[in-house]
Design an enzyme around this catalytic site. Structure first.
Site, PDB file in Angstrom:
ATOM      1  N   GLY A 177       0.880  -1.171   0.000  1.00  0.00           N
ATOM      2  CA  GLY A 177       0.000   0.000   0.000  1.00  0.00           C
ATOM      3  C   GLY A 177       0.903   1.202   0.000  1.00  0.00           C
ATOM      4  N   HIS A 178       1.009   1.889  -1.130  1.00  0.00           N
ATOM      5  CA  HIS A 178       1.916   3.026  -1.255  1.00  0.00           C
ATOM      6  C   HIS A 178       1.097   4.303  -1.406  1.00  0.00           C
ATOM      7  CE1 HIS A 178       5.311   0.172  -2.830  1.00  0.00           C
ATOM      8  NE2 HIS A 178       4.831  -0.185  -1.663  1.00  0.00           N
TER       9      HIS A 178
HETATM   10  P1  GDP Z   1       5.139   2.734   1.663  1.00  0.00           P
HETATM   11  O1  GDP Z   1       4.358   1.483   1.742  1.00  0.00           O
HETATM   12  O2  GDP Z   1       6.575   2.544   1.989  1.00  0.00           O
HETATM   13  O3  GDP Z   1       4.939   3.475   0.372  1.00  0.00           O
HETATM   14  O4  GDP Z   1       4.575   3.686   2.830  1.00  0.00           O
HETATM   15  P2  GDP Z   1       3.014   3.947   3.133  1.00  0.00           P
HETATM   16  O5  GDP Z   1       2.473   4.805   2.064  1.00  0.00           O
HETATM   17  O6  GDP Z   1       2.319   2.681   3.431  1.00  0.00           O
HETATM   18  O7  GDP Z   1       3.130   4.720   4.518  1.00  0.00           O
HETATM   19  C1  GDP Z   1       3.824   5.915   4.638  1.00  0.00           C
HETATM   20  C2  GDP Z   1       2.832   7.007   5.080  1.00  0.00           C
HETATM   21  O8  GDP Z   1       3.537   8.138   5.550  1.00  0.00           O
HETATM   22  C3  GDP Z   1       1.949   7.532   3.959  1.00  0.00           C
HETATM   23  O9  GDP Z   1       0.701   7.863   4.477  1.00  0.00           O
HETATM   24  C4  GDP Z   1       2.683   8.777   3.472  1.00  0.00           C
HETATM   25  O10 GDP Z   1       1.812   9.740   2.899  1.00  0.00           O
HETATM   26  C5  GDP Z   1       3.248   9.280   4.762  1.00  0.00           C
HETATM   27  N1  GDP Z   1       4.535   9.986   4.652  1.00  0.00           N
HETATM   28  C6  GDP Z   1       5.589   9.714   3.834  1.00  0.00           C
HETATM   29  N2  GDP Z   1       6.618  10.523   4.118  1.00  0.00           N
HETATM   30  C7  GDP Z   1       6.223  11.313   5.132  1.00  0.00           C
HETATM   31  C8  GDP Z   1       6.868  12.342   5.903  1.00  0.00           C
HETATM   32  O11 GDP Z   1       8.025  12.673   5.719  1.00  0.00           O
HETATM   33  N3  GDP Z   1       6.123  12.907   6.914  1.00  0.00           N
HETATM   34  C9  GDP Z   1       4.844  12.548   7.173  1.00  0.00           C
HETATM   35  N4  GDP Z   1       4.208  13.157   8.162  1.00  0.00           N
HETATM   36  N5  GDP Z   1       4.214  11.589   6.467  1.00  0.00           N
HETATM   37  C10 GDP Z   1       4.903  10.974   5.482  1.00  0.00           C
HETATM   38  P1  IMO Z   2       4.383  -1.883   1.674  1.00  0.00           P
HETATM   39  O1  IMO Z   2       4.845  -2.091   0.251  1.00  0.00           O
HETATM   40  C1  IMO Z   2       4.094  -3.504   5.701  1.00  0.00           C
HETATM   41  C2  IMO Z   2       3.482  -7.826   6.062  1.00  0.00           C
HETATM   42  C3  IMO Z   2       2.160  -8.315   6.587  1.00  0.00           C
HETATM   43  C4  IMO Z   2       2.610  -9.582   7.291  1.00  0.00           C
HETATM   44  C5  IMO Z   2       3.700 -10.116   6.366  1.00  0.00           C
HETATM   45  C6  IMO Z   2       3.232 -11.180   5.390  1.00  0.00           C
HETATM   46  O2  IMO Z   2       3.189  -1.031   1.792  1.00  0.00           O
HETATM   47  O3  IMO Z   2       5.523  -1.455   2.517  1.00  0.00           O
HETATM   48  P2  IMO Z   2       1.772 -11.126   3.167  1.00  0.00           P
HETATM   49  O4  IMO Z   2       0.362 -10.690   2.920  1.00  0.00           O
HETATM   50  O5  IMO Z   2       2.779 -10.389   2.347  1.00  0.00           O
HETATM   51  O6  IMO Z   2       1.951 -12.613   3.069  1.00  0.00           O
HETATM   52  O7  IMO Z   2       2.060 -10.774   4.723  1.00  0.00           O
HETATM   53  O8  IMO Z   2       4.162  -8.989   5.642  1.00  0.00           O
HETATM   54  N1  IMO Z   2       3.397  -6.925   4.899  1.00  0.00           N
HETATM   55  C7  IMO Z   2       3.622  -5.606   4.948  1.00  0.00           C
HETATM   56  N2  IMO Z   2       3.892  -4.798   5.994  1.00  0.00           N
HETATM   57  N3  IMO Z   2       4.055  -2.990   4.453  1.00  0.00           N
HETATM   58  C8  IMO Z   2       3.813  -3.790   3.397  1.00  0.00           C
HETATM   59  O9  IMO Z   2       3.892  -3.350   2.130  1.00  0.00           O
HETATM   60  C9  IMO Z   2       3.541  -5.154   3.619  1.00  0.00           C
HETATM   61  N4  IMO Z   2       3.240  -6.207   2.816  1.00  0.00           N
HETATM   62  C10 IMO Z   2       3.171  -7.273   3.605  1.00  0.00           C
HETATM   63  O10 IMO Z   2       1.590  -7.395   7.487  1.00  0.00           O
HETATM   64  O11 IMO Z   2       3.215  -9.269   8.517  1.00  0.00           O
HETATM   65 MG    MG Z   3       2.681   0.714   2.718  1.00  0.00          MG
END
Ligand code: GDP
Ligand code: IMO
Ligand code: MG
Length: 427
Positions: A40-41
């Site tokens: 989830g990005h």
């Molecule tokens: P990813 O899976 O590595 O892409 O990260 P996620 O999107 O799952 O989680 C990162 C969260 O932090 C998202 O809601 C971003 O919008 C937010 N985010 C990223 N960089 C920053 C930052 O420097 N400060 C704050 N406050 N939020 C951030």
């Molecule tokens: P992004 O790309 C954080 C974790 C799950 C679980 C383990 C195995 O957003 O950083 P799976 O469904 O892959 O077999 O689950 O990996 N997990 C993540 N944790 N960010 C993710 O993706 C993840 N994708 C899987 O929570 O512990």
């Molecule tokens: Mg994520």
């Protein structure tokens, strides 16, 4: 010629989407090479928030080519939903290409992911239940259905029939669940095939040609180093290879093509799902980080466990990924904490260790050794130059560099695309 791999240096959710979106401005191609819609990005561009699960985070630029590589496990339903979601958001998306060798997530994968987790009871992994593990199991067992099979009606029919016979045995005899209907799945996936056919390509060739012609290519990792099947906190890992080496296999390029490897790390640490986490905070500070950092999963909505920055795991990430740069995100979330802690080692009885342990049993029993550094109280969300950061924030970044051995080239001070401090350009 410039190929850059961007990976998560912790347990995922480090802000890879944000940094990919930021760097994608200068790239021509953005490639996902592993994982699936367990990712989830979140990207915030022009004040609008986008949540991407499968499509590379470069898609928000009109003129970029985004590639879903062979190492990805692709749920066609989710991909089509994501494409319509972007259309509804009014974004003019770039071009999308899908490797014909990517594995297809089938309904039985999703179902088995849930049933396997339930059967694990107290030993559950805490998967996202998106069918990721079961799809990679089929790939390794050499029975998986690839995108190339999906768009070939005859191949698909034959493979689905064979697979379904086995899976229905498993579903009914082992788990006492209802069997799945062939016709229903066949018809549903035929629809998907017709819609996706136009995107299918020999992505390894496209990427190679792009690199050879001097274009800039960015590889966007999903998950993180500690979730890597070989190098993570096994068995509490995902079933793919999020580390930089995974980009070679999952995109079909050689290691000699890669110039730089950027590790994205939060200024603290989070983890979703089960498994050991030495610097976890189960107190007010942990709750504060969770609230201020909005630490709730993009994919499953689960609360992320929060803790202090663990320099041992990020130094380990530097090793197994060959990091050349760090992008330190969410520094703004630490604002207002009087004394910030950094995990620098683990105590085991009378012994202190400074390297990530080989044994998961040791890692589980590790008690962090902390170093304390002063915090800052100024709002840093508007800062765009390193020199304009409060002294204590600069010292924190420099300490991270010393402890991990990697220069912090990018610093994020907020979710927005523009809330990024560049100390040296990556491309
Ligand atoms: P990813 O899976 O590595 O892409 O990260 P996620 O999107 O799952 O989680 C990162 C969260 O932090 C998202 O809601 C971003 O919008 C937010 N985010 C990223 N960089 C920053 C930052 O420097 N400060 C704050 N406050 N939020 C951030
Ligand atoms: P992004 O790309 C954080 C974790 C799950 C679980 C383990 C195995 O957003 O950083 P799976 O469904 O892959 O077999 O689950 O990996 N997990 C993540 N944790 N960010 C993710 O993706 C993840 N994708 C899987 O929570 O512990
Ligand atoms: Mg994520």
């Amino acid at each position: 010629m410039a190929a850059v791999v961007l990976i998560g240096a912790q347990w995922g959710d480090e802000g890879k989407g944000k940094i990919t979106d930021f760097l994608a401005e200068k790239a021509e191609l953005v490639v996902r090479y592993q994982g699936g819609n367990n990712a989830g990005h979140t990207v915030v561009a022009h004040g609008q928030e986008f949540k991407l699960h499968l499509i590379p985070s470069g898609i928000l630029y009109e003129n970029k080519t985004c590639v879903i590589g062979n190492g990805v496990v692709l749920d066609p339903k989710v991909l089509l939903e994501e494409l319509s979601y972007l259309k509804e958001c009014g974004v003019k998306t770039g071009q999308l290409l899908i490797s014909s060798n990517a594995q297809v997530i089938m309904p039985y994968h999703r179902l088995l992911d849930g049933l396997e987790e339930d059967a694990r009871g107290e030993h559950k992994i805490g998967t996202t239940k998106r069918g990721i593990g079961p799809a990679y199991m089929d790939k390794s067992a050499r029975i998986g259905i690839r995108v190339g099979d999906l768009i070939d009606e005859e191949e698909f029919a034959a493979k689905l029939k064979r697979n379904l016979a086995d899976k229905n045995n498993l579903l009914t005899k082992l788990y006492g669940a209802e069997p799945l209907e062939y016709e229903e799945i066949f018809n549903e996936y035929r629809e998907y095939a017709l819609k996706l056919k136009a995107f299918v390509a020999d992505s390894s060739l496209v990427i190679d040609q792009s690199i050879q012609s001097g274009e800039k290519v960015l590889f966007e990792g999903a998950q993180g180093t500690l979730l890597d099947l070989d190098h993570g906190t096994y068995p509490y890992v995902t079933s793919s290879h999020p580390i930089a080496g995974g980009a070679c296999i999952g995109a079909g390029i050689g290691p000699t093509r890669i110039q730089r490897v950027v590790g994205v790390a939060k200024a603290y640490t989070t983890r979703v799902g089960e498994g050991p986490f030495p610097t976890e905070l189960r107190d007010q500070t942990g709750m504060m980080l969770q609230e201020r950092g909005h630490e709730f999963g993009t994919t499953t909505g689960r609360a992320r466990r929060c803790g202090w920055f663990d320099a041992v795991i990020v130094r380990y990430a530097a090793r197994v990924n060959g990091l050349t740069d760090l992008a330190l995100t969410k520094l703004d979330v630490l604002t207002g904490i009087e004394k910030i802690r950094i995990g620098v080692g683990y105590r085991l009885g009378n012994e202190v260790i400074y390297e990530f342990p080989q044994s998961q049993k040791i890692f589980r029993d590790s008690v962090p050794v902390y170093e304390e550094v002063p915090g800052w109280s100024e709002d840093i969300t508007g800062v765009r130059r390193f020199e304009d950061l409060p002294e204590a924030a600069k010292l924190y970044i420099e300490r991270v560099e010393q402890l991990t051995g990697v220069p912090v080239t990018l610093v994020a001070v907020g979710p927005g695309r523009e809330q990024t401090i560049v100390r040296e350009s990556i491309f």
